[in-house]
Design an enzyme around this catalytic site. Sequence first.
Site: not given
Length: 438
Positions: A122, A152-153, A156, A213, A258, A265
């Site tokens: 990124t 990339e996407f 985790e 993002n 939350g 990222c």
Amino acid sequence: MRLTVIGTGYLGATHAACMAAIGHDVLGVDVDEDRIAALTNGQAPFYEPGLSELLREQTEAGRLRFTTSYEEAAAFGEVHFVCVGTPQHKDSGAADLGYIDAAIDSLAPHLTHPCLVVGKSTVPVGTASRLAERLAGAAPVGSRAALAWNPEFLREGFALDDTLRPDRLVFGIGPEAPEAEAVLRAVYAPLDPEPPLVVTDLATAELVKVSANSFLATKISFINAMAEVCEATGADVLQLSRALSYDTRIGGRFLGPGIGFGGGCLPKDIRAFQARGEELGVDRALRFLREVDAINLRRRERAVELAAELCGGSLTGRRVAVWGAAFKPDSDDIRDSPALAVAARMHALGADVSVFDPKAMDNARKVQPELGYATGALAAAEGAEVVLLLTEWSEFSEIDPTAVAAVVAQRAVVDGRNALDRARWQGAGWTYRGLGRP
């Protein structure tokens, strides 16, 4: 095809294993000798469900191996994927491109046959075109060492599935490398089902990742902003979120209130995007990301405030249990972890903090050695005057509140992820506080 993957961190190790799994011959490259040794033995340097097993499978099959030699990589590879980190600068919000520049500078002098270098990291928009010139200028084959961008996407905890069954592929192709599209199509041809493909220019490909993002971060911070409003009005943010989720224009994903987002990222990417916007003179267009970031950080402080309230107004000398250190479940990543930030803040306020996380304990100890660490959730809660759930591991959500009540000094819980069954905990005699809930 013969592929190299330069950088064997979270992205690189995952990409290397998955490319081998779909039939390519893959050589992973890293300057960290200990990491290369571990990977060669099929050991992932971090926790990702299924990755160590896939590494062992592919290394034993002979499709995947690792090296520290850029010269070997250049001689081997037809396609070189660059997967190094682009962390936040220590003294600013901008991305540190030192690792990616170093990777290009280390590889390029050894490129003596035509090849394709593919960036997956990124990066700020405009980086790819600069690197294309840098690559062609340093490679013995000149412009026949072409560059493309393939962001990339990965999520985790779901990285293997996101690589082998991606929801889309993006190819950024420069005008000087029209053949790159055919090469990348061949790389990903074994994927089944065939994912949607967007072929575009380099700048747009770079923007796709940071835009995605930024949108996700905005959605998370939006519902957390609504949690602040709910706390002021007595409304329930979980019911609000549920009602919003039925609107097909909005949807329920990433609408969970939350203590906010973290990881390697979203936080650094939105800050780097703002910094790049300032450089481009479009900072006003991205000014909203400052508030997105601020809302996210305020949620952490709110969790600390709730813990203090349950301890009579002060955390000084109070024993506190923290369940969770990773920034999300199914990961041992503690980068910019809201859970660990809350734990550290309570320690700074004088609390005796005991932390437990199923996978992130070793990483947490390295960066926050001053905290206490327990061997299990109940051990962390022993003698605690308040328990905070800060990472929504299933074992925390499923734990018996009666069993926890037997070891604590006071039945008080802060549900930082709104992951507990409030009625069940209150029925066991607990004072329950959830962010954004009455």
